[in-house]
Design a protein around this motif. Sequence first.
Motif, mmCIF file in Angstrom:
data_model
loop_
_atom_site.group_PDB
_atom_site.id
_atom_site.type_symbol
_atom_site.label_atom_id
_atom_site.label_comp_id
_atom_site.label_asym_id
_atom_site.label_seq_id
_atom_site.Cartn_x
_atom_site.Cartn_y
_atom_site.Cartn_z
ATOM 1 N N PHE A 56 7.149 3.836 2.868
ATOM 2 C CA PHE A 56 6.853 3.405 4.187
ATOM 3 C C PHE A 56 6.565 1.825 4.128
ATOM 4 O O PHE A 56 6.015 1.382 3.209
ATOM 5 C CB PHE A 56 5.550 4.036 4.531
ATOM 6 C CG PHE A 56 5.904 5.565 4.690
ATOM 7 C CD1 PHE A 56 6.703 6.225 5.473
ATOM 8 C CD2 PHE A 56 5.231 6.555 4.011
ATOM 9 C CE1 PHE A 56 6.682 7.439 5.647
ATOM 10 C CE2 PHE A 56 5.064 7.929 4.070
ATOM 11 C CZ PHE A 56 5.987 8.315 4.882
ATOM 12 N N GLY A 57 6.749 1.226 5.204
ATOM 13 C CA GLY A 57 6.435 -0.174 5.465
ATOM 14 C C GLY A 57 7.474 -1.177 5.185
ATOM 15 O O GLY A 57 7.500 -2.282 5.092
ATOM 16 N N ALA A 58 8.553 -0.564 4.479
ATOM 17 C CA ALA A 58 9.490 -1.339 3.941
ATOM 18 C C ALA A 58 9.160 -2.580 3.001
ATOM 19 O O ALA A 58 9.696 -3.832 3.361
ATOM 20 C CB ALA A 58 10.618 -2.044 4.946
ATOM 21 N N GLY A 59 8.263 -2.441 2.235
ATOM 22 C CA GLY A 59 7.840 -3.582 1.438
ATOM 23 C C GLY A 59 6.485 -4.206 1.862
ATOM 24 O O GLY A 59 5.804 -4.758 1.246
ATOM 25 N N ASP A 60 6.207 -4.050 3.070
ATOM 26 C CA ASP A 60 5.030 -4.494 3.516
ATOM 27 C C ASP A 60 3.950 -3.430 3.644
ATOM 28 O O ASP A 60 3.782 -2.453 4.559
ATOM 29 C CB ASP A 60 5.462 -5.070 5.180
ATOM 30 C CG ASP A 60 4.134 -5.952 5.789
ATOM 31 O OD1 ASP A 60 2.994 -5.491 5.191
ATOM 32 O OD2 ASP A 60 4.176 -6.566 6.498
ATOM 33 N N ALA A 61 3.125 -3.557 2.591
ATOM 34 C CA ALA A 61 2.072 -2.379 2.388
ATOM 35 C C ALA A 61 1.225 -2.212 3.730
ATOM 36 O O ALA A 61 0.658 -0.962 4.161
ATOM 37 C CB ALA A 61 1.352 -2.553 1.237
ATOM 38 N N MET A 63 1.598 -3.061 6.876
ATOM 39 C CA MET A 63 2.311 -2.210 7.863
ATOM 40 C C MET A 63 2.793 -0.758 7.871
ATOM 41 O O MET A 63 2.518 0.019 8.666
ATOM 42 C CB MET A 63 3.703 -3.046 8.181
ATOM 43 C CG MET A 63 3.420 -4.470 8.769
ATOM 44 S SD MET A 63 2.540 -4.222 10.464
ATOM 45 C CE MET A 63 3.751 -3.285 11.260
ATOM 46 N N GLY A 64 2.878 -0.486 6.306
ATOM 47 C CA GLY A 64 2.901 0.759 5.935
ATOM 48 C C GLY A 64 1.812 1.737 6.189
ATOM 49 O O GLY A 64 1.874 2.828 6.977
ATOM 50 N N LEU A 65 0.653 0.957 5.871
ATOM 51 C CA LEU A 65 -0.798 1.948 6.014
ATOM 52 C C LEU A 65 -1.118 1.947 7.591
ATOM 53 O O LEU A 65 -1.426 2.914 7.903
ATOM 54 C CB LEU A 65 -1.762 1.004 5.334
ATOM 55 C CG LEU A 65 -1.799 1.080 4.006
ATOM 56 C CD1 LEU A 65 -3.020 0.307 3.338
ATOM 57 C CD2 LEU A 65 -2.196 2.641 3.401
ATOM 58 N N ILE A 66 -0.644 1.004 8.495
ATOM 59 C CA ILE A 66 -0.802 1.126 9.840
ATOM 60 C C ILE A 66 0.029 2.049 10.378
ATOM 61 O O ILE A 66 -0.233 3.001 11.270
ATOM 62 C CB ILE A 66 -0.810 -0.503 10.503
ATOM 63 C CG1 ILE A 66 -1.841 -1.346 10.083
ATOM 64 C CG2 ILE A 66 -0.498 -0.269 11.848
ATOM 65 C CD1 ILE A 66 -1.442 -2.888 10.466
ATOM 66 N N TRP A 67 1.381 2.007 10.129
ATOM 67 C CA TRP A 67 2.219 3.208 10.655
ATOM 68 C C TRP A 67 2.019 4.515 10.228
ATOM 69 O O TRP A 67 2.012 5.588 11.039
ATOM 70 C CB TRP A 67 3.781 2.592 10.285
ATOM 71 C CG TRP A 67 4.104 1.789 11.264
ATOM 72 C CD1 TRP A 67 4.699 0.404 10.678
ATOM 73 C CD2 TRP A 67 4.566 1.550 12.405
ATOM 74 N NE1 TRP A 67 4.875 -0.317 11.933
ATOM 75 C CE2 TRP A 67 4.872 0.501 12.711
ATOM 76 C CE3 TRP A 67 4.246 2.675 13.784
ATOM 77 C CZ2 TRP A 67 5.189 0.145 14.347
ATOM 78 C CZ3 TRP A 67 4.473 2.389 14.969
ATOM 79 C CH2 TRP A 67 5.017 0.910 15.149
#
Length: 219
Positions: A56-61, A63-67
Amino acid sequence: MTEHLLASIVQFVIWTISSTGYAGVGLLMGIESACIPLPSEIIMPFAGYLVSTGRFGAGDAWMGLIWVATAGAIGCNLGSFIAYWIGALGGRPLVERYGKFVLMSHHDLDRMTHFFVKYGSITVLLGRLLPVVRTFIAFPAGIARMPQLRFHIYTFIGSWPWCFALAYVGKQLGDRWNTDPRFHEWFHRFHLVVELALVAAIIWFVWSHLKRGRRLNEA
């Protein structure tokens, strides 16, 4: 048997999220919020673990947590919609007819309804931040006919930080699971605290209701 059941739940959670991504997170959190005890303490940490792997987040942790937190909070609203309307359409007759089998009296029902009418918003907000309580909070809100838009707004506001916090824990576990043994110990302690709190709540509920029932019978 408990360990076997827990293992089956974990496998179901892993398969669902791994197969369907954000939709799986929302689906599982929806199941939990529909008064089905599928622990968010398993769902969201695993989603957070997948953030640590780049799923999740495509490498941006962050953003992954937010989504994943947003997907989880949306799922809470969807599941709560079902539980809310079960409570609104048939909850009171069900409790009045069968409540005695779960130690719930008419007095409890009236007190709960009054409480939601007076403090519904803050009750939903805080309830979404508490283990176990968050699973069942929509049903009494529906019985009390709490304004539905307000109910869903506070459900989202209360659910998002809970989902984010658990996902963050999962990410940290994923990052350090094999390098820091303290995380193994912390993870097991967390589950132990949740289980003990649940047992204590059940014991208190049963004891207080049986005690009140004896007083009414003596009167």
